[in-house]
Design a protein around this motif. Structure first.
Motif, mmCIF file in Angstrom:
data_model
loop_
_atom_site.group_PDB
_atom_site.id
_atom_site.type_symbol
_atom_site.label_atom_id
_atom_site.label_comp_id
_atom_site.label_asym_id
_atom_site.label_seq_id
_atom_site.Cartn_x
_atom_site.Cartn_y
_atom_site.Cartn_z
ATOM 1 N N THR A 68 0.831 -1.199 0.000
ATOM 2 C CA THR A 68 0.000 0.000 0.000
ATOM 3 C C THR A 68 0.870 1.254 0.000
ATOM 4 N N GLY A 69 0.427 2.263 -0.732
ATOM 5 C CA GLY A 69 1.122 3.545 -0.743
ATOM 6 C C GLY A 69 2.146 3.685 -1.851
ATOM 7 N N TYR A 70 2.326 2.655 -2.667
ATOM 8 C CA TYR A 70 3.295 2.704 -3.754
ATOM 9 C C TYR A 70 2.576 2.476 -5.079
ATOM 10 N N ALA A 71 3.254 2.794 -6.163
ATOM 11 C CA ALA A 71 2.734 2.534 -7.499
ATOM 12 C C ALA A 71 3.908 2.180 -8.404
ATOM 13 N N THR A 72 3.635 1.332 -9.375
ATOM 14 C CA THR A 72 4.640 0.927 -10.345
ATOM 15 C C THR A 72 4.214 1.407 -11.725
ATOM 16 N N VAL A 73 5.149 2.014 -12.428
ATOM 17 C CA VAL A 73 4.909 2.542 -13.769
ATOM 18 C C VAL A 73 5.233 1.450 -14.784
ATOM 19 N N GLY A 74 4.430 1.372 -15.828
ATOM 20 C CA GLY A 74 4.694 0.389 -16.876
ATOM 21 C C GLY A 74 3.875 0.683 -18.108
ATOM 22 N N ARG A 75 3.659 -0.372 -18.886
ATOM 23 C CA ARG A 75 2.869 -0.244 -20.101
ATOM 24 C C ARG A 75 1.824 -1.355 -20.132
ATOM 25 N N LEU A 76 0.684 -1.020 -20.683
ATOM 26 C CA LEU A 76 -0.432 -1.944 -20.814
ATOM 27 C C LEU A 76 -0.466 -2.426 -22.260
ATOM 28 N N PHE A 77 -0.375 -3.729 -22.461
ATOM 29 C CA PHE A 77 -0.359 -4.316 -23.800
ATOM 30 C C PHE A 77 -1.685 -5.009 -24.070
ATOM 31 N N VAL A 78 -2.330 -4.613 -25.155
ATOM 32 C CA VAL A 78 -3.530 -5.292 -25.629
ATOM 33 C C VAL A 78 -3.054 -6.196 -26.760
ATOM 34 N N ILE A 79 -3.274 -7.499 -26.595
ATOM 35 C CA ILE A 79 -2.733 -8.506 -27.509
ATOM 36 C C ILE A 79 -3.803 -8.936 -28.515
ATOM 37 N N HIS A 80 -3.393 -9.116 -29.766
ATOM 38 C CA HIS A 80 -4.316 -9.604 -30.792
ATOM 39 C C HIS A 80 -4.807 -10.998 -30.388
ATOM 40 N N PRO A 81 -6.116 -11.273 -30.517
ATOM 41 C CA PRO A 81 -6.665 -12.558 -30.060
ATOM 42 C C PRO A 81 -6.012 -13.777 -30.695
ATOM 43 N N HIS A 82 -5.581 -13.680 -31.944
ATOM 44 C CA HIS A 82 -4.962 -14.837 -32.586
ATOM 45 C C HIS A 82 -3.574 -15.134 -32.035
ATOM 46 N N ARG A 83 -2.955 -14.176 -31.394
ATOM 47 C CA ARG A 83 -1.612 -14.357 -30.825
ATOM 48 C C ARG A 83 -1.640 -14.473 -29.305
ATOM 49 N N TYR A 84 -2.809 -14.265 -28.707
ATOM 50 C CA TYR A 84 -2.938 -14.128 -27.253
ATOM 51 C C TYR A 84 -2.384 -15.335 -26.480
ATOM 52 N N ALA A 85 -2.838 -16.530 -26.806
ATOM 53 C CA ALA A 85 -2.412 -17.722 -26.058
ATOM 54 C C ALA A 85 -0.903 -17.915 -26.153
ATOM 55 N N GLY A 86 -0.337 -17.735 -27.340
ATOM 56 C CA GLY A 86 1.103 -17.898 -27.519
ATOM 57 C C GLY A 86 1.909 -16.858 -26.756
ATOM 58 N N VAL A 87 1.430 -15.619 -26.772
ATOM 59 C CA VAL A 87 2.129 -14.545 -26.060
ATOM 60 C C VAL A 87 2.076 -14.790 -24.557
ATOM 61 N N LEU A 88 0.910 -15.137 -24.054
ATOM 62 C CA LEU A 88 0.782 -15.375 -22.609
ATOM 63 C C LEU A 88 1.656 -16.557 -22.181
ATOM 64 N N ASP A 89 1.709 -17.598 -22.997
ATOM 65 C CA ASP A 89 2.563 -18.750 -22.697
ATOM 66 C C ASP A 89 4.037 -18.343 -22.693
ATOM 67 N N ALA A 90 4.451 -17.540 -23.674
ATOM 68 C CA ALA A 90 5.847 -17.081 -23.739
ATOM 69 C C ALA A 90 6.193 -16.187 -22.552
ATOM 70 N N LEU A 91 5.271 -15.297 -22.164
ATOM 71 C CA LEU A 91 5.514 -14.447 -20.997
ATOM 72 C C LEU A 91 5.585 -15.276 -19.720
ATOM 73 N N ASP A 92 4.705 -16.261 -19.595
ATOM 74 C CA ASP A 92 4.752 -17.140 -18.418
ATOM 75 C C ASP A 92 6.114 -17.832 -18.317
ATOM 76 N N ARG A 93 6.625 -18.324 -19.429
ATOM 77 C CA ARG A 93 7.950 -18.969 -19.422
ATOM 78 C C ARG A 93 9.036 -17.950 -19.075
ATOM 79 N N ALA A 94 8.958 -16.754 -19.662
ATOM 80 C CA ALA A 94 9.972 -15.722 -19.414
ATOM 81 C C ALA A 94 10.020 -15.329 -17.944
ATOM 82 N N PHE A 95 8.856 -15.253 -17.311
ATOM 83 C CA PHE A 95 8.781 -14.860 -15.904
ATOM 84 C C PHE A 95 8.862 -16.059 -14.950
ATOM 85 N N GLY A 96 9.038 -17.263 -15.476
ATOM 86 C CA GLY A 96 9.156 -18.437 -14.621
ATOM 87 C C GLY A 96 7.870 -18.781 -13.899
#
Length: 171
Positions: A68-96
């Motif tokens: 509480t009391g903090y905020a993190t700056v970043g970017r919001l990515f809207v992913i194309h539906p045809h690429r969504y599952a692959g991107v989420l899987d790749a991000l999950d692997r990248a972040f362990g």
């Protein structure tokens, strides 16, 4: 219901606070060509840390912890539906993220402020929060100033991109 080429179902967007190629040695950014929109955003209630002792590439690993009391700056990515599952899987692997308690990062749905012309609209987005090991190490990690990893990275590594000064004046 009829559909057209410019209408598609909206998937949960992804909030990222660090560039993906810097996460755990990822060589390619799975978001390239997959994002239909990228917007400035911030995650209130999350404090951003860097964790050099866990990084595979110097001090470039960051993680957020709910605080509480903090905020993190970043970017919001809207992913194309045809690429969504692959991107989420790749991000999950990248972040362990393995969908269990032993994951390096946990993927959570969080309320994120989508910043538009200085105002914020709250949307739900996927956010990668530090897993148990990272969260248990916050006392050993440095908070990132102003919760902005990109600004911190640019400022702390600026000296590496500046060419060396000449030894003498050029004619």
């Amino acid at each position: 219901m009829p559909t057209s080429a410019d209408t598609f179902p909206v998937q949960t967007p992804v909030f990222l606070y660090t560039p993906v190629p810097l996460v755990r040695g990822v060589d390619a950014d799975p978001l390239v060509g997959a994002a239909v929109g990228v917007f400035p955003a911030r995650a209130a209630g999350y404090r951003l840390y860097r964790a050099a002792m866990f990084a595979t590439n110097s001090d470039l690993m960051g993680f957020v912890a709910a605080q509480t009391g903090y905020a993190t700056v970043g970017r919001l990515f809207v992913i194309h539906p045809h690429r969504y599952a692959g991107v989420l899987d790749a991000l999950d692997r990248a972040f362990g993220f393995r969908d269990d308690r032993s994951s390096v990062y946990m993927r959570r749905r969080a309320a994120v402020d989508w910043v538009i012309d200085g105002a914020a609209v709250v949307v739900h987005a996927w956010l990668y929060e530090g897993g148990a090991t990272l969260l248990g190490s916050t006392h050993l990690c440095s908070p990132v100033p102003r919760g902005d990893f990109s600004a911190w990275l640019a400022a702390s590594h600026a000296h590496r991109s500046v060419p060396p000064a000449p030894d003498r004046a050029q004619p």
